[in-house]
Design an enzyme around this catalytic site. Structure first.
Site, mmCIF file in Angstrom:
data_model
loop_
_atom_site.group_PDB
_atom_site.id
_atom_site.type_symbol
_atom_site.label_atom_id
_atom_site.label_comp_id
_atom_site.label_asym_id
_atom_site.label_seq_id
_atom_site.Cartn_x
_atom_site.Cartn_y
_atom_site.Cartn_z
ATOM 1 N N ASP A 52 -18.971 13.179 -103.276
ATOM 2 C CA ASP A 52 -19.865 13.349 -104.416
ATOM 3 C C ASP A 52 -20.191 11.949 -104.932
ATOM 4 O OD1 ASP A 52 -20.479 14.127 -107.471
ATOM 5 O OD2 ASP A 52 -20.652 15.941 -106.278
ATOM 6 N N ALA A 111 -16.071 24.905 -106.984
ATOM 7 C CA ALA A 111 -15.010 24.017 -107.466
ATOM 8 C C ALA A 111 -15.601 22.627 -107.638
ATOM 9 C CB ALA A 111 -13.838 23.983 -106.492
ATOM 10 N N LYS A 112 -14.854 21.734 -108.240
ATOM 11 C CA LYS A 112 -15.269 20.336 -108.370
ATOM 12 C C LYS A 112 -14.041 19.497 -108.646
ATOM 13 C CE LYS A 112 -19.241 18.147 -108.102
ATOM 14 N NZ LYS A 112 -20.258 18.472 -107.106
ATOM 15 N N GLY A 113 -14.095 18.243 -108.222
ATOM 16 C CA GLY A 113 -13.016 17.305 -108.483
ATOM 17 C C GLY A 113 -13.558 16.004 -109.030
#
Length: 465
Positions: free
Chosen positions: A157, A116-118
């Site tokens: 991140d 996943a990533k945001g």
């Protein structure tokens, strides 16, 4: 490496896996192709893309609305896992590509996580601490239904850190009273249940992927019996010859944040083989000194909230001797090793011919385009790809997540020992496969190992019928 390139490479690898005799234990060729075609469709597409607008009251501009994203690519390996970045360059396509790469990275390193990533489309340098606190809490409010310790576990991140994650944990706890919350995010401060060494983990792992190759792995293969890849092997042999003659290996590092500064320190302090860090950069400046920079002084200087020194007055204040150059110049300075620890797509068809390094290490995500990757392969340049090199952070995130479940605090020594052991097992598998073959890039090798594992899990879970 853009999303379309990532998807194209997935397609190519899956087509080759479909032709591998006996893959998945399926001897029938037509059936194996059908199963792999189904896996290809699943793995090149995304489970869920969530977009929202964060409404924030700012101190100078009143109410503003900021685009925010959470992309969940695939969870066949385990709960969704991936960082949240604050950057003015964030967009949906970038976040989706990074989510895909997280799935592949976690599979490559055999972690029990999906990908996943945001992201939030915001330059954190332009907002006060109060405003960033509001943005962080609003993000959790918007995506609260889609994150949690047993579903999707974010982490820091680009542009975020343990302070931001602590704010997010606090908001998650407020929204979910009485529910477990320590495992809802990783990358927290140690006082808030985080793992010791998490901030340094990605940089340490990035340097390990290179240092273990030129030191321990080369020693294992001195007899050359299993080596079939001539050009890259000759590159490594040239390194060994120079090392034996007492030459210092020159290293340049693009990016001087959590990843780049730690990787530069690792090179500066590495005792097994002598290195000198000849160049470092941030978004504004490259510092270059052919004789080597004092990385420890630079780390102390930037730890006070400064960017890298950009003029003689600042160099004097930092105690640094260096030439000040444009930021982009770090990619093309004379060096043996180039560690890319900044942003995506910095080396492409426009500048790949000017890169002088013989070993490139991707501490950032997707910094080299597919065209440039193929060019370097042909030139004999060794490229250690992102999903292999920069996994130290997510490995330590797994240890932190596990720590939250057993309520046992791991020591920093235990953390780095476990991280190194996990990475070395993967490095061994990738380097063996890559150097014993004669075609394709190291990235192709990594994708093959990742996609083979993911396809096997999909098949075992009955998802390919």
């Amino acid at each position: 490496m853009e999303k379309k390139e990532t998807r194209a490479l997935i397609e190519t690898v899956m087509e080759q896996l479909a032709e591998r005799v006996g893959f998945l234990g399926i001897e029938d060729e037509e059936n194996r192709r059908r199963v792999c075609s189904s896996a290809k469709e699943i793995l090149k597409t995304t489970d869920k893309v969530i977009k929202s607008y964060i409404r924030v009251s700012t101190e100078k501009n009143g109410i503003i609305r900021i685009p925010a994203y959470r992309v969940q690519h695939n969870n066949i390996s385990g709960f969704y896992k991936g960082g949240i970045r604050f950057s003015e360059f964030v967009n949906e396509e970038e976040v989706e590509n990074l989510a895909i790469l997280m799935t592949l990275k976690n599979a490559l390193h055999r972690l029990p996580f999906g990908g996943a990533k945001g992201g939030v489309h915001v330059d954190p340098r332009k907002y006060s601490e109060r405003e960033l606190n509001l943005i962080s809490k609003k993000y959790v409010q918007r995506f609260a239904r889609d994150i949690g310790p047993n579903h999707d576990i974010p982490a820091p991140d680009l542009g975020t850190n343990e302070k931001v994650i602590d704010w997010m944990v606090g908001e998650f706890k407020t929204i979910n009273p009485g529910e477990p919350y320590l495992g809802s995010f990783t990358g927290k401060s140690v006082a808030n249940g985080g793992a010791k060494g998490r901030r340094e983990a990605t940089g340490k792992g990035t340097f390990l992927s290179y240092s273990w190759l030129i030191n321990e792995w080369m020693k294992q293969h001195a007899d050359e019996k299993t080596i079939n890849r001539t050009k890259q092997w000759q590159t490594l042999q040239a390194f060994q010859e120079e090392i034996s003659q007492g030459k210092e290996i020159a290293v340049a590092v693009q990016g001087f944040g959590n990843v780049g500064s730690v990787a530069a320190l690792e090179a500066y302090r590495y005792q097994a083989i002598s290195h000198k860090v000849v160049a470092v950069s941030d978004r504004f400046t490259t510092l270059y000194n052919e004789q080597g920079l004092d990385v420890e002084k630079l780390v102390r200087y930037t730890a006070k909230g400064h960017d890298l020194p950009a003029n003689q007055e600042q160099l004097l204040a930092a105690g640094i001797e260096a030439d000040v150059m444009p930021a982009i110049e770090v990619l093309t300075v004379p060096t043996d090793v180039l560690i890319l620890a900044a942003i995506e797509d910095v080396i492409n068809q426009n500048n790949m011919h000017n890169v002088k390094a013989r070993i490139l290490v991707e501490g950032a995500n997707a910094p080299i385009s597919q065209e440039a990757d193929l060019f370097f392969e042909e030139q004999g340049t060794v490229v250690i790809p992102d999903i292999l090199a920069n996994a130290g952070g997510v490995i330590v995130s797994y240890l932190e997540w596990k720590q939250s479940r057993v309520t046992e605090l791991y020591s920093e020594e235990d953390i780095f020992a476990d991280m190194s052991a996990q990475m070395i097992e993967t490095l061994q598998a990738v380097y063996e496969a890559y150097f014993s073959s004669v075609e394709k890039t190291m990235r192709f090798t990594c994708f093959t190992l990742s996609l083979a594992r993911l396809t096997d899990l999909l098949y075992r879970h009955g998802k390919l019928y």
